[in-house]
Design a protein around this motif. Structure first.
Motif, short mmCIF file in Angstrom:
data_model
loop_
_atom_site.label_atom_id
_atom_site.label_comp_id
_atom_site.label_asym_id
_atom_site.label_seq_id
_atom_site.Cartn_x
_atom_site.Cartn_y
_atom_site.Cartn_z
N ARG A 169 -11.61 -33.16 48.18
CA ARG A 169 -10.36 -31.01 49.27
C ARG A 169 -10.70 -31.06 49.00
O ARG A 169 -11.33 -30.71 47.02
N CYS A 170 -10.51 -29.44 49.13
CA CYS A 170 -10.50 -28.10 48.46
C CYS A 170 -9.19 -27.45 47.71
O CYS A 170 -8.59 -26.97 48.89
N GLY A 171 -9.05 -27.47 46.27
CA GLY A 171 -7.26 -26.84 46.16
C GLY A 171 -8.18 -25.14 45.67
O GLY A 171 -8.97 -24.15 47.03
N ARG A 172 -8.02 -24.29 44.98
CA ARG A 172 -8.47 -22.95 44.13
C ARG A 172 -9.82 -23.02 44.10
O ARG A 172 -9.86 -22.25 44.20
N ALA A 173 -10.48 -24.45 43.74
CA ALA A 173 -11.69 -24.64 43.81
C ALA A 173 -12.23 -25.76 43.99
O ALA A 173 -10.59 -26.53 44.28
N VAL A 174 -13.51 -25.68 44.43
CA VAL A 174 -13.71 -27.34 44.29
C VAL A 174 -15.20 -27.53 44.04
O VAL A 174 -15.94 -26.86 44.00
N TYR A 175 -14.84 -28.93 43.39
CA TYR A 175 -16.35 -29.39 43.61
C TYR A 175 -17.21 -30.46 44.56
O TYR A 175 -16.48 -31.25 45.44
N LEU A 176 -18.56 -30.06 44.81
CA LEU A 176 -19.31 -30.75 45.25
C LEU A 176 -20.37 -30.75 45.24
O LEU A 176 -21.05 -30.36 44.62
N SER A 177 -20.29 -32.56 45.28
CA SER A 177 -21.81 -33.44 44.17
C SER A 177 -22.56 -32.66 45.61
O SER A 177 -22.87 -32.14 46.26
N ALA A 178 -24.45 -32.93 44.59
CA ALA A 178 -25.46 -32.96 45.38
C ALA A 178 -25.62 -32.85 46.83
O ALA A 178 -26.03 -31.60 47.76
N GLY A 179 -25.16 -34.28 47.38
CA GLY A 179 -25.72 -34.40 48.16
C GLY A 179 -23.82 -33.61 49.64
O GLY A 179 -24.23 -33.52 50.93
N ASP A 238 -19.34 -48.97 48.09
CA ASP A 238 -20.84 -49.09 47.55
C ASP A 238 -21.58 -48.30 46.68
O ASP A 238 -23.21 -48.08 46.39
N ARG A 239 -20.94 -47.11 46.55
CA ARG A 239 -21.69 -46.10 45.77
C ARG A 239 -20.97 -45.09 44.71
O ARG A 239 -19.54 -45.42 45.60
N ASP A 240 -21.37 -44.52 44.15
CA ASP A 240 -20.76 -43.51 43.28
C ASP A 240 -19.99 -42.69 44.08
O ASP A 240 -19.22 -41.40 44.09
N LYS A 241 -21.14 -41.76 44.57
CA LYS A 241 -21.46 -40.59 44.98
C LYS A 241 -21.88 -40.20 47.15
O LYS A 241 -22.19 -40.95 47.16
N PHE A 242 -20.84 -39.72 47.11
CA PHE A 242 -21.24 -39.41 48.89
C PHE A 242 -23.21 -39.64 49.43
O PHE A 242 -23.59 -39.23 48.94
#
Length: 242
Positions: A169-179, A238-242
């Motif tokens: 989710r997004c709060g006052r800031a959000v981090y998104l992995s490369a995918g 089955d993975r660690d990231k999206f």
């Protein structure tokens, strides 16, 4: 009462205790680089009572601490859980808690930096800089998604979209992995900062210069969800990231 969290989440990733300790040390050093007076004088998590002596973070001391606190026979499956806390004069109490390293495809891994205080307000410099901490967490732990929020922001987003605690989710800031970042919308009212691994921090506070409303945060979640970048990793993981 101050209650602000900066955290990161990822799926199944088996790691050794020493590898987790190295990531944790990188995190503590990165946080100290942001705000030295707050991130100093670490205590082991012992019912909220200061341990004696203070734990001086190093790869060896953190490895020993993790191993001493995680002795259950299923640790290799569920992963380790450990935390440190600090509270220095004029600063909020801060806890850095990690859960990582197991093989279970049903357990989310996480690193959380939590601030609590009855005296310090959200306008404090260290709280205004919490979006910067997402970069530190992301680069230390190679996370899938992360966010900064207070209780009211977290609750509003959870209720609006019927989310479980482990859902991105997004709060006052959000981090998104490369995918995830590859499909992120460009028009959100915030600053966009790329991380070393091509992830993305979107900071709705614009470097701590503004306070987004809860309504603005909910709307940002709506746009990010519509773009498909906040979908949870399917279970079993089955993975660690999206």
């Amino acid at each position: 009462m101050l209650y602000v969290v900066a955290n990161g989440l990822w799926g199944v990733r088996e790691e050794s205790t020493s590898a987790i300790a190295e990531r944790w040390l990188t995190t503590l050093n990165g946080l100290r680089g942001i705000d030295g007076p707050t991130f100093d004088g670490w205590h082991e998590a012992e019912d909220g009572v200061a341990s004696d002596p203070v734990l001086e973070p190093s790869a060896d001391t953190l490895t020993a601490y993790i191993e001493r606190k995680n002795v259950a026979p299923d640790i290799g499956v569920i992963g380790i859980t450990s935390s440190l806390w600090a509270q220095n004069p004029g600063m909020p109490r801060v806890t850095v808690a990690v859960h990582a390293g197991g093989t279970s495809q049903w357990v989310t891994n996480s690193l959380a930096v939590t601030f609590r205080s009855r005296e310090v307000e959200e306008s404090a410099e260290v709280i205004r800089r919490t979006p910067e901490m997402l970069r530190v967490i992301a680069e230390a732990w190679d996370i899938d998604a992360g966010q900064v929020y207070n209780k009211s922001e977290f609750r509003a987003v959870s209720d609006e979209f019927d989310l479980e605690n482990s859902h991105p989710r997004c709060g006052r800031a959000v981090y998104l992995s490369a995918g995830r970042a590859a499909s992120a919308p460009e028009g959100l009212d915030g600053t966009y900062t790329r991380t070393a691994d091509d992830g993305l921090v979107i900071d709705l506070t614009r470097g701590g210069t503004t306070v987004p409303s809860v309504e603005a945060i909910v709307e940002a979640n709506r746009e990010l969800r519509a773009a498909g970048v906040l979908e949870p990793i399917p279970e079993p993981y089955d993975r660690d990231k999206f």
